[in-house]
Design an enzyme around this catalytic site. Structure first.
Site, short mmCIF file in Angstrom:
data_model
loop_
_atom_site.label_atom_id
_atom_site.label_comp_id
_atom_site.label_asym_id
_atom_site.label_seq_id
_atom_site.Cartn_x
_atom_site.Cartn_y
_atom_site.Cartn_z
N GLY A 48 44.12 41.48 36.08
CA GLY A 48 44.83 41.67 37.33
C GLY A 48 45.24 40.38 38.03
N HIS A 49 44.85 39.24 37.51
CA HIS A 49 45.13 37.96 38.19
C HIS A 49 45.72 36.96 37.21
CE1 HIS A 49 44.37 34.37 40.73
NE2 HIS A 49 44.35 35.23 41.72
N PHE A 50 46.87 36.96 36.89
CA PHE A 50 47.93 37.91 37.21
C PHE A 50 48.51 38.38 35.89
CE2 PHE A 50 47.88 35.01 40.87
CZ PHE A 50 47.77 35.90 41.91
#
Length: 151
Positions: A48-50
């Protein structure tokens, strides 16, 4: 290597996915420590990052630095392993200079400013190769694990 992952896991209560120290290269009790973190694309944070351009979150860099400092505290103060954890008490002057990517090896050096069980203060510098990626003043306190459990 002064401390490998087996010894680190004996000292720190952290486990996957938040154990962020892979080794300790230098250790001067009461003075300084140098630890490493091998940043891998397999770490769950990069989902999720990123997506599409993975970057190690700054809070993870600070946490990795704090864990290295925790090892220095526990070893220097001769705290009973398995009885104590070192917890964050504050952060000052945190600066992020460059991004950290999967495949990088993060070198973290922490130097003691003051060292006490109740509150320690350390100056931390994180580097990739010879480039500074993060600097901060970290505060930490040693607490008995039993006192950290919610009742």
């Amino acid at each position: 290597m002064v401390l490998g992952i087996k010894e680190i896991m004996e000292i720190l209560p952290h486990r996957y996915p938040i154990l962020l120290v892979d080794g300790v290269l230098e250790l001067e009790l009461g003075k300084r420590i140098v630890g490493i973190k091998n940043v891998s694309m397999n770490e769950p944070v990069f989902q999720g990052h990123f997506p599409g351009f993975p970057l190690m979150p700054g809070v993870y860099i600070l946490e990795a630095m704090a864990q290295v400092g925790g090892i220095l505290m526990i070893k220097s103060l001769n705290l009973e392993i398995g009885k104590y954890a070192v917890v964050f008490a504050g952060i000052d002057e945190a600066r992020f200079k460059k991004p950290v990517y999967p495949g990088d090896q993060l070198y973290m050096e922490l130097e003691v400013i003051s060292l006490k069980k109740t509150l320690s203060k350390m100056k931390g510098t994180a580097k990739v190769k010879d480039e500074v990626v993060c600097q901060a003043i970290l505060y930490a306190a040693a607490r008995e694990l039993k006192d950290l459990q919610r009742t």
